[in-house]
Design a protein around this motif. Sequence first.
Motif, PDB file in Angstrom:
ATOM      1  N   LEU A 158       0.832  -1.205   0.000  1.00 39.63           N
ATOM      2  CA  LEU A 158       0.000   0.000   0.000  1.00 39.63           C
ATOM      3  C   LEU A 158       0.868   1.256   0.000  1.00 39.63           C
ATOM      4  O   LEU A 158       0.622   2.186  -0.758  1.00 39.63           O
ATOM      5  N   GLU A 159       1.900   1.268   0.829  1.00 37.64           N
ATOM      6  CA  GLU A 159       2.773   2.446   0.910  1.00 37.64           C
ATOM      7  C   GLU A 159       3.625   2.629  -0.340  1.00 37.64           C
ATOM      8  O   GLU A 159       4.163   3.703  -0.571  1.00 37.64           O
ATOM      9  N   ARG A 160       3.717   1.603  -1.140  1.00 38.89           N
ATOM     10  CA  ARG A 160       4.424   1.709  -2.429  1.00 38.89           C
ATOM     11  C   ARG A 160       3.464   2.037  -3.571  1.00 38.89           C
ATOM     12  O   ARG A 160       3.867   2.137  -4.721  1.00 38.89           O
ATOM     13  N   GLY A 161       2.169   2.181  -3.239  1.00 37.64           N
ATOM     14  CA  GLY A 161       1.179   2.535  -4.261  1.00 37.64           C
ATOM     15  C   GLY A 161       0.714   1.355  -5.074  1.00 37.64           C
ATOM     16  O   GLY A 161       0.400   1.507  -6.254  1.00 37.64           O
ATOM     17  N   GLY A 162       0.620   0.194  -4.459  1.00 39.27           N
ATOM     18  CA  GLY A 162       0.192  -1.011  -5.172  1.00 39.27           C
ATOM     19  C   GLY A 162      -1.235  -0.895  -5.683  1.00 39.27           C
ATOM     20  O   GLY A 162      -2.155  -0.576  -4.939  1.00 39.27           O
ATOM     21  N   ALA A 163      -1.412  -1.166  -6.969  1.00 40.60           N
ATOM     22  CA  ALA A 163      -2.733  -1.081  -7.582  1.00 40.60           C
ATOM     23  C   ALA A 163      -3.623  -2.249  -7.170  1.00 40.60           C
ATOM     24  O   ALA A 163      -4.843  -2.158  -7.270  1.00 40.60           O
ATOM     25  N   GLY A 164      -3.036  -3.332  -6.695  1.00 42.01           N
ATOM     26  CA  GLY A 164      -3.816  -4.499  -6.293  1.00 42.01           C
ATOM     27  C   GLY A 164      -4.387  -4.387  -4.889  1.00 42.01           C
ATOM     28  O   GLY A 164      -5.190  -5.215  -4.481  1.00 42.01           O
ATOM     29  N   VAL A 165      -4.004  -3.358  -4.148  1.00 36.98           N
ATOM     30  CA  VAL A 165      -4.508  -3.169  -2.789  1.00 36.98           C
ATOM     31  C   VAL A 165      -5.898  -2.535  -2.890  1.00 36.98           C
ATOM     32  O   VAL A 165      -6.107  -1.601  -3.658  1.00 36.98           O
ATOM     33  N   THR A 166      -6.822  -3.055  -2.093  1.00 38.62           N
ATOM     34  CA  THR A 166      -8.199  -2.569  -2.194  1.00 38.62           C
ATOM     35  C   THR A 166      -8.334  -1.149  -1.644  1.00 38.62           C
ATOM     36  O   THR A 166      -7.551  -0.703  -0.807  1.00 38.62           O
ATOM     37  N   MET A 167      -9.358  -0.503  -2.093  1.00 40.42           N
ATOM     38  CA  MET A 167      -9.665   0.843  -1.605  1.00 40.42           C
ATOM     39  C   MET A 167      -9.964   0.793  -0.108  1.00 40.42           C
ATOM     40  O   MET A 167      -9.611   1.707   0.637  1.00 40.42           O
ATOM     41  N   GLY A 168     -10.596  -0.273   0.318  1.00 41.59           N
ATOM     42  CA  GLY A 168     -10.895  -0.443   1.734  1.00 41.59           C
ATOM     43  C   GLY A 168      -9.641  -0.489   2.583  1.00 41.59           C
ATOM     44  O   GLY A 168      -9.608   0.048   3.696  1.00 41.59           O
ATOM     45  N   ALA A 169      -8.591  -1.117   2.051  1.00 41.08           N
ATOM     46  CA  ALA A 169      -7.322  -1.179   2.783  1.00 41.08           C
ATOM     47  C   ALA A 169      -6.716   0.217   2.907  1.00 41.08           C
ATOM     48  O   ALA A 169      -6.216   0.593   3.970  1.00 41.08           O
ATOM     49  N   TYR A 170      -6.768   0.979   1.837  1.00 36.76           N
ATOM     50  CA  TYR A 170      -6.265   2.359   1.894  1.00 36.76           C
ATOM     51  C   TYR A 170      -7.042   3.158   2.947  1.00 36.76           C
ATOM     52  O   TYR A 170      -6.475   3.891   3.741  1.00 36.76           O
TER      53      TYR A 170
END
Length: 150
Positions: free
Chosen positions: A51-63
């Motif tokens: 997430l901190e690297r800007g992963g596109a596979g991380v869900t919006m909920g995780a952000y």
Amino acid sequence: MAKKTAPLLPATERLLTQFGERLRLARLRRRLPAKQVAERAGMSPLTLRSLERGGAGVTMGAYLSVMQVLGIETDIDLLGKADPVGRELQDARLFARAKPMCRAPALPPPAAQAREVAEQEPSKDADWIEKHGFISAGALAALLDLPDRS
């Protein structure tokens, strides 16, 4: 098997990377270790790192979970709020559909008055005035026929 997401444009990837970096900086400013933030957000440290690297596979909920842990979850309300392109498109559709409720009757152009003015004040635009029905300020004042206040 995890669902694949659509590939992002390079500019969008940069935005996501910058967002992840801003979240990382917010965590570091608060002096919170990654492991603690991951636990509070209900994710693994590996997911937080992605997430901190800007992963596109991380869900919006995780952000949003990480933003909540950092106390900046209300910032999500700012996303898409202005939407200038959407507003222009909406306005274009509104104005295209809008029809005037009533119109004032069209008055015939005062061609005779324009001819008089053109004769009194010779102008190269006299033909244009006659054709389009526009007259000079002097001719308009003469139409008003105001009483003399001297």
